[in-house]
Design a protein around this motif. Structure first.
Motif: not given
Length: 244
Positions: A7-16, A50-62
């Protein structure tokens, strides 16, 4: 059960804010997320919710993701935020009823669970009061009551002990143990390291947006080459290394 992968992400697309974060939470497991303020814990939680879309990676539940089935994914999670977020125009009773309705809870089950929880947290006399009349600790109890009404696959608890009195902290810890025994996976973000060491099965130690140490206490001792370290010792080591 919960699988967070790369999981890589943050609040701006170019600033993880977080980078390549991976961990799991199993059914009936309590995983503690620890780290300094600004380490990325809350950002990770917002991605899991799910409040923020990740830049890369994934989150799975069951096996489900937000993309594959948004409603099913979110219906499996209950969340206690660090800062209580309540509707000022709704009473405690109405907050709890709204939660039960949102999750399609049977009336008889709602009555049984709400009666028990209100007794445990000594909130029966406040059922028809509004949040504006509550202390910070009582507002936090409202969030806890609503989350614990449910029996989710995953419970996310972010700094839940702030403002709670000792009896409420004891009750919360007992309920977390109870939910674990019933098969709920729990992700707990906390700064209270002694409590985390006592109650958590595994840990995610964050530092500057990455996972610095991960696993059981014994696993992290091996990763840090500190065979006799407490969780507090490991935390101090990670903070000092990140400051260099």
């Amino acid at each position: 059960m919960l699988e967070v992968t790369g999981l890589t992400g943050g609040y701006k697309a170019d600033v993880p804010v977080i980078r390549d974060v991976s961990f799991t939470v199993g059914a009936g497991e309590l995983v503690g997320m620890v780290g300094m303020n600004g380490a990325g814990k809350s950002t990770v939680i917002k991605h899991v919710l799910g409040l923020i879309e990740p830049h890369q990676g994934s989150v799975a539940l069951n096996g489900e993701t937000l993309a594959s089935n948004r409603a099913l994914f979110r219906s499996q999670i209950a969340y206690v935020p660090e800062t209580p977020r309540l509707y000022p125009e709704l009473t405690l009773r109405e907050h709890m009823k709204l939660t039960a309705m949102a999750y399609g809870m049977d009336d008889a089950l709602y009555e049984e669970r709400s009666e028990r929880l209100l007794g445990i947290f000594r909130m029966k006399e406040s059922l028809d009061a509004f949040p504006g009349t509550f202390s910070k600790g009582m507002q936090q109890k409202v969030m806890i009551l609503c989350a614990f009404l449910l029996q989710p696959a995953l419970l996310i608890v972010d700094e839940p002990f702030v403002g709670l009195d000792p009896l409420a902290i004891h009750a919360l810890l007992e309920l977390l143990e109870e939910m674990k025994a019933q098969g709920t996976g729990i992700l707990l973000s906390t700064h209270i390291l002694g409590m985390a060491e006592k109650y958590c099965d595994r840990f995610v130690m964050m530092s500057r947006g990455v996972v610095a140490l991960y696993g059981t206490l014994e696993d992290m001792r091996g990763q840090a080459a500190m065979p006799d370290a407490t969780l507090d010792d490991l935390f101090v080591r990670v903070v000092k290394e990140s400051s260099r």
